[in-house]
Design a protein around this motif. Structure first.
Motif, PDB file in Angstrom:
ATOM      1  N   ILE A  25       6.918   5.651 -19.478  1.00 59.69           N
ATOM      2  CA  ILE A  25       5.530   6.083 -19.691  1.00 59.69           C
ATOM      3  C   ILE A  25       4.753   6.065 -18.380  1.00 59.69           C
ATOM      4  CG2 ILE A  25       3.341   5.490 -20.805  1.00 59.69           C
ATOM      5  CD1 ILE A  25       5.015   4.374 -23.155  1.00 59.69           C
ATOM      6  N   VAL A  26       4.835   4.951 -17.645  1.00 58.57           N
ATOM      7  CA  VAL A  26       4.086   4.838 -16.390  1.00 58.57           C
ATOM      8  C   VAL A  26       4.636   5.801 -15.348  1.00 58.57           C
ATOM      9  CG1 VAL A  26       3.431   3.275 -14.513  1.00 58.57           C
ATOM     10  CG2 VAL A  26       3.409   2.470 -16.874  1.00 58.57           C
ATOM     11  N   GLY A  27       5.945   5.973 -15.302  1.00 56.60           N
ATOM     12  CA  GLY A  27       6.552   6.925 -14.373  1.00 56.60           C
ATOM     13  C   GLY A  27       6.079   8.345 -14.644  1.00 56.60           C
ATOM     14  N   LYS A  28       5.952   8.673 -15.927  1.00 56.20           N
ATOM     15  CA  LYS A  28       5.464  10.001 -16.310  1.00 56.20           C
ATOM     16  C   LYS A  28       4.041  10.210 -15.812  1.00 56.20           C
ATOM     17  CE  LYS A  28       6.733  13.570 -18.993  1.00 56.20           C
ATOM     18  NZ  LYS A  28       8.010  14.313 -18.816  1.00 56.20           N
ATOM     19  N   LEU A  29       3.210   9.172 -15.965  1.00 55.83           N
ATOM     20  CA  LEU A  29       1.813   9.265 -15.528  1.00 55.83           C
ATOM     21  C   LEU A  29       1.698   9.402 -14.015  1.00 55.83           C
ATOM     22  CD1 LEU A  29       0.196   6.538 -17.844  1.00 55.83           C
ATOM     23  CD2 LEU A  29      -0.018   9.032 -18.066  1.00 55.83           C
ATOM     24  N   LEU A  30       2.615   8.747 -13.294  1.00 53.69           N
ATOM     25  CA  LEU A  30       2.576   8.759 -11.832  1.00 53.69           C
ATOM     26  C   LEU A  30       3.453   9.856 -11.232  1.00 53.69           C
ATOM     27  CD1 LEU A  30       2.717   4.909 -11.143  1.00 53.69           C
ATOM     28  CD2 LEU A  30       0.718   6.397 -11.133  1.00 53.69           C
ATOM     29  N   LYS A  31       4.017  10.697 -12.106  1.00 58.49           N
ATOM     30  CA  LYS A  31       4.856  11.820 -11.677  1.00 58.49           C
ATOM     31  C   LYS A  31       6.087  11.364 -10.902  1.00 58.49           C
ATOM     32  CE  LYS A  31       0.978  15.070 -11.640  1.00 58.49           C
ATOM     33  NZ  LYS A  31       0.168  16.026 -10.861  1.00 58.49           N
ATOM     34  N   VAL A  32       6.715  10.307 -11.420  1.00 59.44           N
ATOM     35  CA  VAL A  32       7.987   9.815 -10.892  1.00 59.44           C
ATOM     36  C   VAL A  32       9.037  10.070 -11.963  1.00 59.44           C
ATOM     37  CG1 VAL A  32       9.266   7.766 -10.125  1.00 59.44           C
ATOM     38  CG2 VAL A  32       6.866   8.058  -9.484  1.00 59.44           C
ATOM     39  N   LYS A  90       0.829  -1.207   0.000  1.00 61.38           N
ATOM     40  CA  LYS A  90       0.000   0.000   0.000  1.00 61.38           C
ATOM     41  C   LYS A  90       0.865   1.260   0.000  1.00 61.38           C
ATOM     42  CE  LYS A  90      -3.562   2.358   2.765  1.00 61.38           C
ATOM     43  NZ  LYS A  90      -4.369   2.304   4.022  1.00 61.38           N
ATOM     44  N   ASP A  91       1.925   1.261   0.806  1.00 57.51           N
ATOM     45  CA  ASP A  91       2.779   2.444   0.923  1.00 57.51           C
ATOM     46  C   ASP A  91       3.559   2.726  -0.361  1.00 57.51           C
ATOM     47  OD1 ASP A  91       1.895   2.718   3.495  1.00 57.51           O
ATOM     48  OD2 ASP A  91       3.652   1.785   4.411  1.00 57.51           O
ATOM     49  N   GLN A  92       3.890   1.677  -1.087  1.00 58.38           N
ATOM     50  CA  GLN A  92       4.748   1.829  -2.280  1.00 58.38           C
ATOM     51  C   GLN A  92       3.994   1.456  -3.559  1.00 58.38           C
ATOM     52  OE1 GLN A  92       7.818   2.989  -2.519  1.00 58.38           O
ATOM     53  NE2 GLN A  92       8.287   3.258  -0.349  1.00 58.38           N
ATOM     54  N   TRP A  93       2.723   1.827  -3.648  1.00 59.84           N
ATOM     55  CA  TRP A  93       1.917   1.401  -4.801  1.00 59.84           C
ATOM     56  C   TRP A  93       2.450   1.964  -6.115  1.00 59.84           C
ATOM     57  CZ3 TRP A  93      -0.745   4.963  -7.810  1.00 59.84           C
ATOM     58  CH2 TRP A  93      -0.893   6.241  -7.275  1.00 59.84           C
ATOM     59  N   ARG A  94       2.985   3.167  -6.090  1.00 57.00           N
ATOM     60  CA  ARG A  94       3.552   3.725  -7.320  1.00 57.00           C
ATOM     61  C   ARG A  94       4.763   2.916  -7.772  1.00 57.00           C
ATOM     62  NH1 ARG A  94       2.071   8.398  -4.544  1.00 57.00           N
ATOM     63  NH2 ARG A  94       0.690   9.819  -5.704  1.00 57.00           N
ATOM     64  N   THR A  95       5.609   2.578  -6.812  1.00 58.88           N
ATOM     65  CA  THR A  95       6.790   1.772  -7.107  1.00 58.88           C
ATOM     66  C   THR A  95       6.393   0.441  -7.731  1.00 58.88           C
ATOM     67  OG1 THR A  95       8.064   2.754  -5.301  1.00 58.88           O
ATOM     68  CG2 THR A  95       8.764   0.588  -6.071  1.00 58.88           C
ATOM     69  N   ILE A  96       5.381  -0.187  -7.161  1.00 57.02           N
ATOM     70  CA  ILE A  96       4.941  -1.502  -7.647  1.00 57.02           C
ATOM     71  C   ILE A  96       4.399  -1.411  -9.065  1.00 57.02           C
ATOM     72  CG2 ILE A  96       3.254  -3.364  -7.281  1.00 57.02           C
ATOM     73  CD1 ILE A  96       3.576  -2.705  -4.244  1.00 57.02           C
ATOM     74  N   LEU A  97       3.608  -0.379  -9.336  1.00 58.40           N
ATOM     75  CA  LEU A  97       3.060  -0.215 -10.685  1.00 58.40           C
ATOM     76  C   LEU A  97       4.173   0.012 -11.710  1.00 58.40           C
ATOM     77  CD1 LEU A  97      -0.133   1.997 -10.120  1.00 58.40           C
ATOM     78  CD2 LEU A  97      -0.017  -0.441 -10.663  1.00 58.40           C
ATOM     79  N   ILE A  98       5.180   0.785 -11.337  1.00 59.13           N
ATOM     80  CA  ILE A  98       6.293   1.040 -12.254  1.00 59.13           C
ATOM     81  C   ILE A  98       7.097  -0.240 -12.479  1.00 59.13           C
ATOM     82  CG2 ILE A  98       8.465   2.288 -12.544  1.00 59.13           C
ATOM     83  CD1 ILE A  98       7.139   4.617 -10.997  1.00 59.13           C
ATOM     84  N   ALA A  99       7.364  -0.981 -11.394  1.00 55.74           N
ATOM     85  CA  ALA A  99       8.105  -2.231 -11.517  1.00 55.74           C
ATOM     86  C   ALA A  99       7.360  -3.228 -12.410  1.00 55.74           C
ATOM     87  CB  ALA A  99       8.349  -2.837 -10.139  1.00 55.74           C
ATOM     88  N   LEU A 100       6.046  -3.310 -12.218  1.00 49.94           N
ATOM     89  CA  LEU A 100       5.235  -4.212 -13.043  1.00 49.94           C
ATOM     90  C   LEU A 100       5.211  -3.742 -14.498  1.00 49.94           C
ATOM     91  CD1 LEU A 100       2.195  -4.918 -10.671  1.00 49.94           C
ATOM     92  CD2 LEU A 100       4.137  -6.417 -11.176  1.00 49.94           C
ATOM     93  N   SER A 101       5.214  -2.430 -14.694  1.00 48.28           N
ATOM     94  CA  SER A 101       5.229  -1.921 -16.069  1.00 48.28           C
ATOM     95  C   SER A 101       6.538  -2.275 -16.762  1.00 48.28           C
ATOM     96  CB  SER A 101       5.021  -0.407 -16.073  1.00 48.28           C
ATOM     97  OG  SER A 101       6.174   0.281 -15.611  1.00 48.28           O
ATOM     98  N   GLY A 102       7.642  -2.252 -16.004  1.00 53.16           N
ATOM     99  CA  GLY A 102       8.924  -2.648 -16.572  1.00 53.16           C
ATOM    100  C   GLY A 102       8.911  -4.094 -17.021  1.00 53.16           C
TER     101      GLY A 102
END
Length: 398
Positions: free
Chosen positions: A320-327, A82-94
């Motif tokens: 692409i996903v990092g851009k969407l999540l502002k990372v 839950k705390d690192q949901w952005r990280t997880i989405l980016i890792a999965l996108s990779g």
């Protein structure tokens, strides 16, 4: 060759690999050094069955896979996710980028089976490589069985320098913001993935049982029982749907931890984790006994091609996903690259980069709070969890 001599030689090989990795601060992976030494050994004086002679036959390796994957499931915390949901989405996108690139471009350059065997070891670690190697051998592809191991052995060389470059750029940007009072110290999670929280009374289901009865054997028993339930479930589901028991081991490990039947990291608490990893490493290197020099030359082209194509796909999707999540694109790519090596290399590289950027202790704390948690969580998710699931699925495609 005597059993203990065989064991002494091959464990020495593992130690040399580890020592070189420590000496070079993980820039030369221990897995690579050990793999090269095993190859040289098989090409010179190693008996072909040296691993079996040492006391690690296939049945022992399979047993350890069940225990290790079930143990992996106990490391998963829903709060960490839950705390690192952005990280997880980016890792999965990779990972999605690797799959898309290899199926989209890789299949035009290499055959379908090569691409299928390459993906799980490329986004994972020891267990996924072993699953694909065994699956390829069973499907009648001995060259691809070796290929799965070799891609696991060398993939770190792509991940380490790229990660270091990305983290250095990210760290420099963060330092600039901090020095301009645009960045503050983040609160560090108290329990990172893969660590043991000694403050929590576990397993909760046996909380009233005196600690003296929660022996190593009792931990092994519960771990084995959960692994057996996963195997039994996979067997019962076979007429309906084909599911790898290893994937279910991961799921059952999560469930067993959440209901309090298993504690976090029971294999480590039972003092069996180090031995399990050692035996499994020996068994996976056993697959190199069939790797002749001509075979190594044969797989060199798909090896380099799959890694390059996969990393490019990873960068595009994570960007692409990092851009969407502002990372930032640097942090997004670094997070994705953890799939190529996992823990502890993700920790070592991050700390080395931070130490190289500043000597100020406060600045190091700030950089650590922003960079280390996402790197650890990403490495845990990709290598520990997703790669095993992918291997369980992809092995059915052979």
């Amino acid at each position: 060759m005597a059993q203990m001599l065989a064991l002494s030689i091959i464990v020495l090989v593992l130690f040399i690999g580890e020592a070189v990795s420590i000496r070079t601060k993980a820039w030369i992976p221990s897995i690579f050094v050990s793999g090269v030494l095993f190859l040289l050994g098989y090409w010179t004086f190693f008996p072909a069955d040296i691993v079996a002679l040492s006391g690690v036959p296939p049945a022992v390796a399979v047993m350890l896979i069940y225990l290790l994957i079930t143990n992996m499931g106990t490391l998963l915390s829903l709060q960490e996710l839950k705390d690192q949901w952005r990280t997880i989405l980016i890792a999965l996108s990779g990972i999605a980028g690797i799959i898309a690139a290899l199926f989209g471009i890789g299949t035009l350059l290499f055959d379908y089976q090569t691409v299928v065997v390459a993906i799980p070891p490329l986004v994972g670690g020891l267990v996924s490589a072993l699953i694909m190697s065994e699956g390829a051998a069973a499907a009648g592809f001995p060259t691809l069985a070796v290929f799965a191991i070799v891609i696991y052995v060398v993939q770190g060389f792509a991940g380490y320098p790229l990660t270091s470059i990305m983290l250095k750029k990210e760290g420099e940007n963060l330092l600039t913001k901090y020095r301009n009072n645009e960045l503050i110290l983040k609160e560090m999670p108290t329990n990172q993935p893969g660590t043991v929280d000694k403050a929590v009374k576990e397993p909760r289901m046996f909380a009233k049982m005196p600690d003296k009865y929660n022996t190593d054997f009792f931990k092994f028993f519960r771990l084995a029982l959960v692994g057996y339930l996963a195997y039994l479930t996979a067997t019962l589901l076979t007429p309906v749907v084909e599911i790898s028991p290893f994937v279910l081991c991961l799921l059952f490990g999560v469930i067993a931890r959440s209901i309090g039947f298993l504690e976090r990291h029971p294999l480590q608490k039972a003092n069996g984790f180090g031995f399990a990893i050692m035996a499994l490493l020996l068994f996976i290197f056993d697959g190199l006994k069939n790797a002749t020099p001509s075979m190594m030359l044969e797989i060199l082209y798909p090896l380099i091609g799959c890694i390059v194509i996969g990393v490019v796909g990873m960068y595009i999707f994570s960007f692409i996903v990092g851009k969407l999540l502002k990372v930032s694109k640097e942090m997004a790519f670094a997070v994705s690259l953890t799939a190529l090596y996992g823990f502890p290399a993700d920790y070592i590289i991050t700390v080395e980069v931070i130490n190289s950027l500043t000597k100020d202790e406060k600045e190091r704390e700030v950089l650590t709070s922003h960079m280390l948690p996402p790197m650890l969580v990403a490495g845990f998710i990709t290598v520990t969890i997703v790669s095993v699931i992918l291997a369980g699925i992809f092995v059915g495609f052979l």
